[in-house]
Design an enzyme around this catalytic site. Sequence first.
Site, mmCIF file in Angstrom:
data_model
loop_
_atom_site.group_PDB
_atom_site.id
_atom_site.type_symbol
_atom_site.label_atom_id
_atom_site.label_comp_id
_atom_site.label_asym_id
_atom_site.label_seq_id
_atom_site.Cartn_x
_atom_site.Cartn_y
_atom_site.Cartn_z
ATOM 1 N N CYS A 134 0.811 -1.225 0.000
ATOM 2 C CA CYS A 134 0.000 0.000 0.000
ATOM 3 C C CYS A 134 0.848 1.282 0.000
ATOM 4 O O CYS A 134 0.563 2.223 -0.752
ATOM 5 C CB CYS A 134 -0.951 -0.001 1.186
ATOM 6 N N HIS A 249 -3.052 6.370 4.477
ATOM 7 C CA HIS A 249 -1.644 6.560 4.820
ATOM 8 C C HIS A 249 -1.160 7.923 4.308
ATOM 9 O O HIS A 249 -1.565 8.372 3.233
ATOM 10 C CB HIS A 249 -0.763 5.504 4.128
#
Length: 346
Positions: A134, A249
Site C-alpha cells: 500500500c 496513509h
Amino acid sequence: MSRLYNVAVAGATGAVGEELFRILEEQNFPVGELLPLASARSAGEMIEFKGKEYRVEELTEEVFEGRDIDIAFFSAGGSISAKYAKYAVESGAVVIDNTSHFRMDPEVPLVVPEVNPQDIASWRETGIIANPNCSTIQMVLALKPLYDLYGSIKRVDVSTYQATSGAGKSGMEELVRQMQDFFAFKLDQSEHKAFAHQVALNVIPQIDKALENDYTKEEMKMTNETAKIMGADIPVSATCVRVPVLRSHSEAVTVTFEESVVVDVEKSRAALNSFEDVEVMDNLAEGIYPMPVTATDTDITFVGRIRKDIFAENILHMWVVADQVRVGAATNAVRIAQKWIEMEEI
Ligand code: A2P
C-alpha cells in the site's frame, strides 16, 4: 467490455475484501458469478452484492473446481495466497494477489496500472499478477510524473504515517477499543494483539518484522517494489511508522534528482496534477493540503506541501496521502483487473 467475468474473492470478509465488493459495484465491473471465500469461521455468512445475497464459502483446495472462475482476488494474507493461489490458477483463473507473497518473484508482474500497465502482459508466465504494498502504490503514483518530467530520479527518502487499516479490520478495531479504554480510564489494561505496542495516542516506528540490515520488512518492500514497478534502479530509503489513524496513509517524500536538475515547483505541480488518479492540493498559506480525512473513501492519491529544498536546487519535498484500503489495495486490484480485461479482449 463484451462479456461477463466470474469473480472469486478470497478474504471476502476482511477490510480489503469488503471494499473490493464496493468498488466492483461502483465501477459496474462486468461480474457474472460471484464466489466469496473466507476461513471456516465465516463460511455460511451472507454478503450483499448489487442487491443480491451471496453465501461465503470456505477457501479450500477444491473450491475452485468446476466453478469456471475467470478472476480470483486474494487478500487473506501471504500464507493463504502461498497455499491456495495455485488452485485458482490451475482451475483457469488469473489471480490478482494483494499480499506480499509473490511480489518479488521475477516471473510475476507487480503492477500499478497508471505506472506500468504494460507489465500485465506477462501474467501468463504464472497466472498471477501481484498488487504492490500500500505505501509503495501511493508513492510511485507521485514519483512517476516527476520521473518523466526530470528524466530520472537519483534517490528517494520517505517517512510514512501509516493508518491502522494496514493491519486489517483487527488493526482498526484495536485503535477504537484502546480509545474507548482511554476514556474509561483503563488504557493501561487495554490489550494489544494487532500491534506490538499500544497504538492509541502513540506512534510506533516499526511495521512488519525487523530485518538484519536494521530496516523493517515494510521498509524494504518500499525499496524493492519501487525499483521493480518503475523498472529503474531508484534508491529508496524508508522509515515506516504506524500512527493512530483509522484509514489512509500519509508520506513525507524527499526526491533527489541528478545534480544538473533545477527543480521547478510550478512545473512539478502541473505534472503531478495531470497524472491519472493524482490530484494536487497545495496552498500552505490557506491551510490547504491533503490529510487522511481528505483521502478516505476516495480513489485519488493527493499531493501537497510541494516545495524545493532550502539548500539544494535538485531536491523536492512533498506530502502524499491516499486511502490505504482503496488506492493501496482494493482499487488498485480492480484497476489491474480492468486493464487485464482490456488486454485479453483485444
Ligand atoms: P475470516 O473472516 O473468516 O477470518 P483482514 O485483513 O481484515 O484481517 O481480513 C482477513 C481476511 O482473510 C478475512 O476475510 C479472513 O476470513 C480471511 N482469512 C483469514 N484466514 C483465512 C484462512 N485460513 N482461510 C481463508 N481465509 C482466511
